[in-house]
Design a protein around this motif. Structure first.
Motif, PDB file in Angstrom:
ATOM      1  N   HIS A 249      41.246 -58.634 -52.773  1.00 25.88           N
ATOM      2  CA  HIS A 249      40.961 -58.895 -51.358  1.00 25.88           C
ATOM      3  C   HIS A 249      39.948 -57.867 -50.864  1.00 25.88           C
ATOM      4  N   PRO A 250      38.981 -58.273 -50.038  1.00 26.40           N
ATOM      5  CA  PRO A 250      37.959 -57.324 -49.566  1.00 26.40           C
ATOM      6  C   PRO A 250      38.543 -56.115 -48.840  1.00 26.40           C
ATOM      7  N   TYR A 251      39.649 -56.308 -48.131  1.00 31.64           N
ATOM      8  CA  TYR A 251      40.257 -55.186 -47.420  1.00 31.64           C
ATOM      9  C   TYR A 251      40.835 -54.175 -48.411  1.00 31.64           C
ATOM     10  N   THR A 252      41.544 -54.655 -49.428  1.00 30.54           N
ATOM     11  CA  THR A 252      42.083 -53.764 -50.452  1.00 30.54           C
ATOM     12  C   THR A 252      40.957 -53.019 -51.158  1.00 30.54           C
ATOM     13  N   LEU A 253      39.902 -53.740 -51.487  1.00 28.07           N
ATOM     14  CA  LEU A 253      38.748 -53.122 -52.141  1.00 28.07           C
ATOM     15  C   LEU A 253      38.150 -52.035 -51.250  1.00 28.07           C
ATOM     16  N   GLY A 254      38.071 -52.325 -49.931  1.00 24.23           N
ATOM     17  CA  GLY A 254      37.547 -51.339 -48.991  1.00 24.23           C
ATOM     18  C   GLY A 254      38.421 -50.100 -48.910  1.00 24.23           C
ATOM     19  N   LEU A 255      39.741 -50.292 -48.928  1.00 21.42           N
ATOM     20  CA  LEU A 255      40.651 -49.149 -48.909  1.00 21.42           C
ATOM     21  C   LEU A 255      40.448 -48.263 -50.134  1.00 21.42           C
ATOM     22  N   LEU A 256      40.299 -48.880 -51.285  1.00 21.04           N
ATOM     23  CA  LEU A 256      40.137 -48.115 -52.521  1.00 21.04           C
ATOM     24  C   LEU A 256      38.791 -47.394 -52.559  1.00 21.04           C
ATOM     25  N   ARG A 257      37.752 -48.027 -52.060  1.00 25.00           N
ATOM     26  CA  ARG A 257      36.418 -47.415 -52.092  1.00 25.00           C
ATOM     27  C   ARG A 257      36.256 -46.302 -51.057  1.00 25.00           C
ATOM     28  N   SER A 258      37.136 -46.249 -50.077  1.00 23.48           N
ATOM     29  CA  SER A 258      37.018 -45.221 -49.043  1.00 23.48           C
ATOM     30  C   SER A 258      37.811 -43.958 -49.363  1.00 23.48           C
ATOM     31  N   VAL A 259      38.388 -43.905 -50.560  1.00 25.41           N
ATOM     32  CA  VAL A 259      39.173 -42.744 -50.994  1.00 25.41           C
ATOM     33  C   VAL A 259      38.341 -41.915 -51.978  1.00 25.41           C
ATOM     34  N   PRO A 260      38.235 -40.589 -51.780  1.00 29.30           N
ATOM     35  CA  PRO A 260      37.500 -39.750 -52.739  1.00 29.30           C
ATOM     36  C   PRO A 260      38.119 -39.827 -54.130  1.00 29.30           C
ATOM     37  N   ARG A 261      37.267 -39.803 -55.154  1.00 35.63           N
ATOM     38  CA  ARG A 261      37.737 -39.882 -56.535  1.00 35.63           C
ATOM     39  C   ARG A 261      37.208 -38.707 -57.331  1.00 35.63           C
ATOM     40  N   LEU A 262      38.087 -38.127 -58.148  1.00 36.38           N
ATOM     41  CA  LEU A 262      37.696 -36.977 -58.958  1.00 36.38           C
ATOM     42  C   LEU A 262      36.826 -37.383 -60.150  1.00 36.38           C
ATOM     43  N   ASP A 263      36.881 -38.684 -60.529  1.00 37.05           N
ATOM     44  CA  ASP A 263      36.098 -39.117 -61.686  1.00 37.05           C
ATOM     45  C   ASP A 263      34.712 -39.627 -61.293  1.00 37.05           C
ATOM     46  N   GLY A 275      33.395 -51.635 -38.770  1.00 41.02           N
ATOM     47  CA  GLY A 275      34.065 -52.358 -37.690  1.00 41.02           C
ATOM     48  C   GLY A 275      35.404 -51.777 -37.323  1.00 41.02           C
ATOM     49  N   GLN A 276      36.120 -52.514 -36.478  1.00 38.47           N
ATOM     50  CA  GLN A 276      37.398 -52.082 -35.939  1.00 38.47           C
ATOM     51  C   GLN A 276      38.501 -53.085 -36.271  1.00 38.47           C
ATOM     52  N   CYS A 293      34.062 -58.274 -43.058  1.00 40.16           N
ATOM     53  CA  CYS A 293      34.057 -58.594 -44.485  1.00 40.16           C
ATOM     54  C   CYS A 293      32.646 -58.787 -45.042  1.00 40.16           C
ATOM     55  N   LYS A 294      32.356 -58.172 -46.188  1.00 41.83           N
ATOM     56  CA  LYS A 294      31.079 -58.336 -46.876  1.00 41.83           C
ATOM     57  C   LYS A 294      31.057 -59.582 -47.762  1.00 41.83           C
ATOM     58  N   TYR A 295      32.205 -60.194 -47.946  1.00 40.25           N
ATOM     59  CA  TYR A 295      32.304 -61.362 -48.820  1.00 40.25           C
ATOM     60  C   TYR A 295      32.420 -62.668 -48.041  1.00 40.25           C
ATOM     61  N   ARG A 296      32.255 -62.624 -46.745  1.00 43.12           N
ATOM     62  CA  ARG A 296      32.555 -63.792 -45.922  1.00 43.12           C
ATOM     63  C   ARG A 296      31.643 -64.970 -46.248  1.00 43.12           C
ATOM     64  N   VAL A 297      32.252 -66.134 -46.202  1.00 48.10           N
ATOM     65  CA  VAL A 297      31.537 -67.399 -46.402  1.00 48.10           C
ATOM     66  C   VAL A 297      31.971 -68.349 -45.292  1.00 48.10           C
ATOM     67  N   GLU A 298      31.363 -69.493 -45.241  1.00 46.79           N
ATOM     68  CA  GLU A 298      31.631 -70.438 -44.159  1.00 46.79           C
ATOM     69  C   GLU A 298      33.100 -70.856 -44.113  1.00 46.79           C
ATOM     70  N   ARG A 299      33.738 -70.953 -45.266  1.00 48.09           N
ATOM     71  CA  ARG A 299      35.114 -71.414 -45.330  1.00 48.09           C
ATOM     72  C   ARG A 299      36.099 -70.421 -44.702  1.00 48.09           C
ATOM     73  N   CYS A 300      35.661 -69.181 -44.493  1.00 43.78           N
ATOM     74  CA  CYS A 300      36.546 -68.153 -43.939  1.00 43.78           C
ATOM     75  C   CYS A 300      36.943 -68.439 -42.490  1.00 43.78           C
ATOM     76  N   ALA A 301      36.302 -69.422 -41.858  1.00 44.49           N
ATOM     77  CA  ALA A 301      36.722 -69.847 -40.526  1.00 44.49           C
ATOM     78  C   ALA A 301      38.099 -70.503 -40.571  1.00 44.49           C
ATOM     79  N   GLU A 302      38.539 -70.854 -41.783  1.00 39.26           N
ATOM     80  CA  GLU A 302      39.879 -71.385 -42.005  1.00 39.26           C
ATOM     81  C   GLU A 302      40.728 -70.285 -42.629  1.00 39.26           C
ATOM     82  N   ALA A 303      41.891 -70.003 -42.053  1.00 36.34           N
ATOM     83  CA  ALA A 303      42.720 -68.885 -42.518  1.00 36.34           C
ATOM     84  C   ALA A 303      43.238 -69.152 -43.928  1.00 36.34           C
TER      85      ALA A 303
END
Length: 332
Positions: A249-263, A275-276, A293-303
């Motif tokens: 999910h883009p949100y999960t991916l965003g959470l992981l990418r916003s955490v500093p990594r030692l590697d 955004g907010q 979302c950076k992955y949004r497409v037209e179908r995302c108007a439907e939950a």
């Protein structure tokens, strides 16, 4: 492994001056016996309200559990009387609240706050309850436990108060502990000590745990399975190993990418989620994460609904889960 807790289509709302807040909006998840499950998400996504709903601590008329099931050992907690629910709280399900200084009673001694539940739920006489309280304080690593019983919460440091909360949660040998941000107010060294203590006690005593947190490091080290929440809904479910290796999910991916990594190289920049968070009184009809979302497409108007993305039980509520797995974002 048997299901200890099953939450099915739980909806909890709050009436406010600006409208109805759908704090928990049809979530479903479960906890197995002896398992540690994490509930992850940013502030305001509904994590704490989910735990308070399980404990039936949502206060009407402003707050209301509108619908759903909370099955604990086969019983629906939402159908129990208040008297029956009081017998469950502390005895079968215990909760470690977010800030121990505001959760502990400042005018009662440590000893009284520990022995009260033991006397009520286990029917122990005061001498036996006192002996159990001393045993519990020693178990959670508080030195000189007998002397500590006569002290008050303000005599304890932040780490000691958190250990005291863990001791209170374990006092009546519950089957499930709900830990709501158990290390928020502590420095990182004490956080590690508390979390190691909780994991050790959980394994030794066979207690299942629900850890509510926004700290993904905690999730990686201590959780067996993970539920990611956004805007009152579960948007991804997986084992901790699978979630970190293959976020869908883009949100999960965003959470992981916003955490500093030692590697990663030191020059690598964090990738924040733009955004907010959405206004829970005015949620969009489609995907709540759509504006960010950076992955949004037209179908995302439907939950989108939670759907399997592999044979291992990994689920995600995203139309572009396959593209996210391939690492090729579709930008607007």
């Amino acid at each position: 492994m048997a299901k200890l807790l099953q939450v099915n289509q739980l909806r909890t709302t709050f009436a406010t001056s600006t409208g109805l807040v759908r704090a928990v909006d049809g979530v479903s998840w479960d906890v197995d016996e002896g398992e540690t499950v994490a509930l992850v998400g940013e502030s305001g996504c509904g994590k704490s309200v989910s735990a308070l709903s399980i404990m039936r601590l949502i206060t009407p008329p402003a707050g209301r559990i509108e619908s759903g099931e909370i099955l604990f050992k086969g019983r629906d907690l939402l159908r129990l009387s208040e008297e029956e629910m009081r017998a469950v709280r502390g005895r079968e399900i215990a909760m470690i609240f977010q800030e121990p200084m505001t959760s502990l009673n400042p005018v009662l001694t440590i000893g009284r706050q520990l022995t009260e539940g033991i006397e009520i739920h286990l029917g122990a006489q005061p001498p036996a309850a006192r002996a159990r309280a001393i045993e519990l304080l020693a178990m959670v690593g508080i030195s000189d436990p007998e002397r500590r019983l006569s002290q008050y919460p303000h005599h304890f440091s932040g780490g000691m108060r958190q250990r005291m909360m863990i001791a209170m949660a374990l006092a009546c040998n519950p089957s499930l502990i709900l830990a709501d941000e158990p290390t928020t107010a502590l420095d990182v060294t004490i956080q590690a000590q508390i979390l190691e203590l909780m994991r050790d006690l959980s394994r030794r005593l066979g207690v299942a745990m629900l850890i509510i947190t926004h700290n993904l490091g905690v999730v990686a080290r201590y959780a067996d399975r993970v539920n990611v929440m956004y805007a009152g809904r579960i948007i991804e479910q997986a084992t901790a190993t699978e979630l970190y290796a293959h976020p869908r999910h883009p949100y999960t991916l965003g959470l992981l990418r916003s955490v500093p990594r030692l590697d990663e190289p030191r020059r690598a920049r964090l990738d924040p989620i733009e955004g907010q968070p959405p206004d829970l009184t005015r949620l969009p009809t489609g995907c709540a994460f759509l504006p960010r979302c950076k992955y949004r497409v037209e179908r995302c108007a439907e939950a989108p609904q939670l759907a399997p993305v592999d044979a291992a039980g990994h689920q995600a509520a995203c139309w572009e889960a396959a593209n996210i797995a391939a690492g090729s974002p579709v930008t607007a």
